[in-house]
Scaffold this motif. Sequence first.
Motif, mmCIF file in Angstrom:
data_model
loop_
_atom_site.group_PDB
_atom_site.id
_atom_site.type_symbol
_atom_site.label_atom_id
_atom_site.label_comp_id
_atom_site.label_asym_id
_atom_site.label_seq_id
_atom_site.Cartn_x
_atom_site.Cartn_y
_atom_site.Cartn_z
ATOM 1 N N TYR A 340 30.169 17.572 -6.257
ATOM 2 C CA TYR A 340 30.986 17.124 -5.141
ATOM 3 C C TYR A 340 32.103 18.132 -4.863
ATOM 4 N N PRO A 341 32.755 18.032 -3.697
ATOM 5 C CA PRO A 341 33.836 18.972 -3.373
ATOM 6 C C PRO A 341 34.998 18.927 -4.355
ATOM 7 N N ASP A 342 35.252 17.757 -4.971
ATOM 8 C CA ASP A 342 36.389 17.647 -5.890
ATOM 9 C C ASP A 342 36.042 18.078 -7.310
ATOM 10 N N GLY A 343 34.839 18.570 -7.533
ATOM 11 C CA GLY A 343 34.444 19.035 -8.850
ATOM 12 C C GLY A 343 33.628 18.046 -9.639
ATOM 13 N N LYS A 344 33.591 16.774 -9.227
ATOM 14 C CA LYS A 344 32.749 15.803 -9.907
ATOM 15 C C LYS A 344 31.290 16.158 -9.702
ATOM 16 N N SER A 345 30.452 15.713 -10.616
ATOM 17 C CA SER A 345 29.045 16.083 -10.520
ATOM 18 C C SER A 345 28.162 14.957 -11.042
ATOM 19 N N HIS A 346 26.919 15.021 -10.643
ATOM 20 C CA HIS A 346 25.907 14.102 -11.169
ATOM 21 C C HIS A 346 24.653 14.909 -11.452
ATOM 22 N N GLU A 347 24.095 14.668 -12.612
ATOM 23 C CA GLU A 347 22.857 15.319 -12.990
ATOM 24 C C GLU A 347 21.883 14.267 -13.478
ATOM 25 N N GLY A 348 20.732 14.230 -12.838
ATOM 26 C CA GLY A 348 19.743 13.221 -13.199
ATOM 27 C C GLY A 348 18.676 13.108 -12.127
ATOM 28 N N MET A 349 18.134 11.891 -11.983
ATOM 29 C CA MET A 349 17.052 11.655 -11.044
ATOM 30 C C MET A 349 17.592 11.239 -9.675
ATOM 31 N N PHE A 350 16.902 11.720 -8.629
ATOM 32 C CA PHE A 350 17.202 11.347 -7.252
ATOM 33 C C PHE A 350 15.957 10.716 -6.653
ATOM 34 N N ASP A 351 16.189 9.716 -5.792
ATOM 35 C CA ASP A 351 15.079 8.984 -5.195
ATOM 36 C C ASP A 351 15.329 8.827 -3.695
ATOM 37 N N ASN A 352 14.486 9.485 -2.877
ATOM 38 C CA ASN A 352 14.556 9.355 -1.420
ATOM 39 C C ASN A 352 15.960 9.675 -0.895
ATOM 40 N N ASP A 353 16.498 10.788 -1.349
ATOM 41 C CA ASP A 353 17.802 11.305 -0.916
ATOM 42 C C ASP A 353 18.974 10.519 -1.498
ATOM 43 N N LYS A 354 18.751 9.668 -2.487
ATOM 44 C CA LYS A 354 19.821 8.901 -3.111
ATOM 45 C C LYS A 354 19.807 9.110 -4.622
ATOM 46 N N ILE A 355 20.958 8.857 -5.242
ATOM 47 C CA ILE A 355 21.018 8.895 -6.696
ATOM 48 C C ILE A 355 20.252 7.704 -7.252
ATOM 49 N N ALA A 356 19.329 7.954 -8.148
ATOM 50 C CA ALA A 356 18.500 6.880 -8.690
ATOM 51 C C ALA A 356 19.350 5.904 -9.483
ATOM 52 N N ASN A 357 19.125 4.601 -9.278
ATOM 53 C CA ASN A 357 19.798 3.516 -10.011
ATOM 54 C C ASN A 357 21.311 3.512 -9.819
ATOM 55 N N ASN A 358 21.789 4.211 -8.784
ATOM 56 C CA ASN A 358 23.220 4.235 -8.478
ATOM 57 C C ASN A 358 24.073 4.646 -9.682
ATOM 58 N N ALA A 359 23.601 5.642 -10.423
ATOM 59 C CA ALA A 359 24.347 6.113 -11.594
ATOM 60 C C ALA A 359 25.666 6.726 -11.155
ATOM 61 N N PRO A 360 26.811 6.396 -11.864
ATOM 62 C CA PRO A 360 28.117 6.934 -11.462
ATOM 63 C C PRO A 360 28.218 8.419 -11.766
ATOM 64 N N PRO A 361 28.944 9.160 -10.944
ATOM 65 C CA PRO A 361 29.105 10.596 -11.218
ATOM 66 C C PRO A 361 29.993 10.814 -12.416
ATOM 67 N N LYS A 362 29.823 11.932 -13.089
ATOM 68 C CA LYS A 362 30.653 12.276 -14.228
ATOM 69 C C LYS A 362 31.524 13.479 -13.883
ATOM 70 N N LYS A 363 32.611 13.619 -14.655
ATOM 71 C CA LYS A 363 33.537 14.717 -14.417
ATOM 72 C C LYS A 363 32.847 16.058 -14.711
ATOM 73 N N TRP A 364 33.169 17.022 -13.853
ATOM 74 C CA TRP A 364 32.627 18.359 -14.070
ATOM 75 C C TRP A 364 33.229 18.942 -15.339
ATOM 76 N N ALA A 365 32.405 19.462 -16.243
ATOM 77 C CA ALA A 365 32.846 19.862 -17.574
ATOM 78 C C ALA A 365 33.618 21.179 -17.584
ATOM 79 N N ALA A 366 33.425 22.015 -16.575
ATOM 80 C CA ALA A 366 34.076 23.322 -16.599
ATOM 81 C C ALA A 366 35.578 23.178 -16.395
ATOM 82 N N SER A 367 36.365 24.032 -17.070
ATOM 83 C CA SER A 367 37.818 23.996 -16.970
ATOM 84 C C SER A 367 38.288 24.784 -15.766
ATOM 85 N N GLY A 368 39.311 24.295 -15.088
ATOM 86 C CA GLY A 368 39.861 24.986 -13.938
ATOM 87 C C GLY A 368 41.062 25.831 -14.289
#
Length: 422
Positions: A340-368
Amino acid sequence: EAPPVWMREYGEEDETAVGVLQCAGRCRLARKLLRELRAEEAKRPQNTGWGFDTLTSVYMCNAKTVPSTRMIGEKMIFPCEKAVAHTIVQTYEGKLDLEGRYSGQGKATLVNGATYDGEWENGLMHGKGLYKWPSGVSYKGPFVMGKMLGKGSMRWPGGNVYDGEVCDGRRHGRGRFQMVMESDEVEDESAVVTYEGMWANGRRNGQGTLLYDSDGKQKYDGFWRDDERHGQGVMYYRTGNVYSGTWRAGKHHGHGQMLWYAKNEVYVGGWQNGLQHGKGEHVWFMEVQSGSPFQTQNRYKGNWRNGLRHGHGIFEYADGSRYSGEWVGGKKHGQGSFIYPDGKSHEGMFDNDKIANNAPPKKWAASGEIVLKIEDVLAEAESPAAELTAIRNTLLQYMSELKQIFRYYSQPVSQEPVNKMT
């Protein structure tokens, strides 16, 4: 022996000519060569459609019943006997040779309604002449033993004109054809369409340029095969769009670049049957705000299938978002990661242009954070105070530019050509 069906269609006069020729050529070689002539004419592709002309071989009366000049041998002339000529030519005014055959300058009206005014030799049209069909089509140029051969000029009713090389009554070689197009290829039916380039057997073949309108705003410059764009070529569309690349059977096929001028889009990569296919990169340029030096764009680089994103690919959005993963039918589907633009990210399965099972995004691990040890720089400086002042000025300068870039790109985008997430 009764004439076959393909000969009967030319009328009783031509049947008489056929009979005389058959009687004169009873030998095995003559019959064999006549069969070859019939087979050759049967498999010859018709010169229909784009050119409005079906110019068959002109051998005396333009019927397909007269043998070729190689009937007795490759190097021997087969003159048209006086009796045969009379069954083909209805009226003749001109010179004759010692044997009573047409020779020199003469005018003739043929039994099929065509006329010829020009040079003759051994009873055949040979030299420069003007041949006119009953339909109004005419040919002016050289004849060789009854056949149109060389550089000549053709005219069609309505103003269509061809100037160039001709072989056996068909456009063959280099030539220029100008006509009024009446097809789906152009919107203006009164447009004067011009083709200049190579021909083969009456069709566009080889290198050539086609102007689809009078002003030349829409044109194709490249290679042709059987009247279709085929091979390497560039197409300039009236809308301003430009395609440069390979073609097959009139469609984009292979590697090429397409520029959509009005949409501010460009694609470079593979094509198949006119659609994006294989590996390629598509860029959507966004409108630049007034006074801003920065250009925003959406960019996709990856695999395509039948005009849609399909397979693995990376999509970079104008606001800084980024998706890397699998696509199916133009939508995010399968394993992937989204930033996402704010640095948050999601890694996993996507289904028909959506995040599968509505999994919440996690914080981006890289340090700013950036750790800069200025004392290491000052330790080797001749004048630490002056060096420290220079470092401060440099940091202030680049921090100001970074703030400006951040403010610009952090603004919401009013329109996006592709949905990021649903």
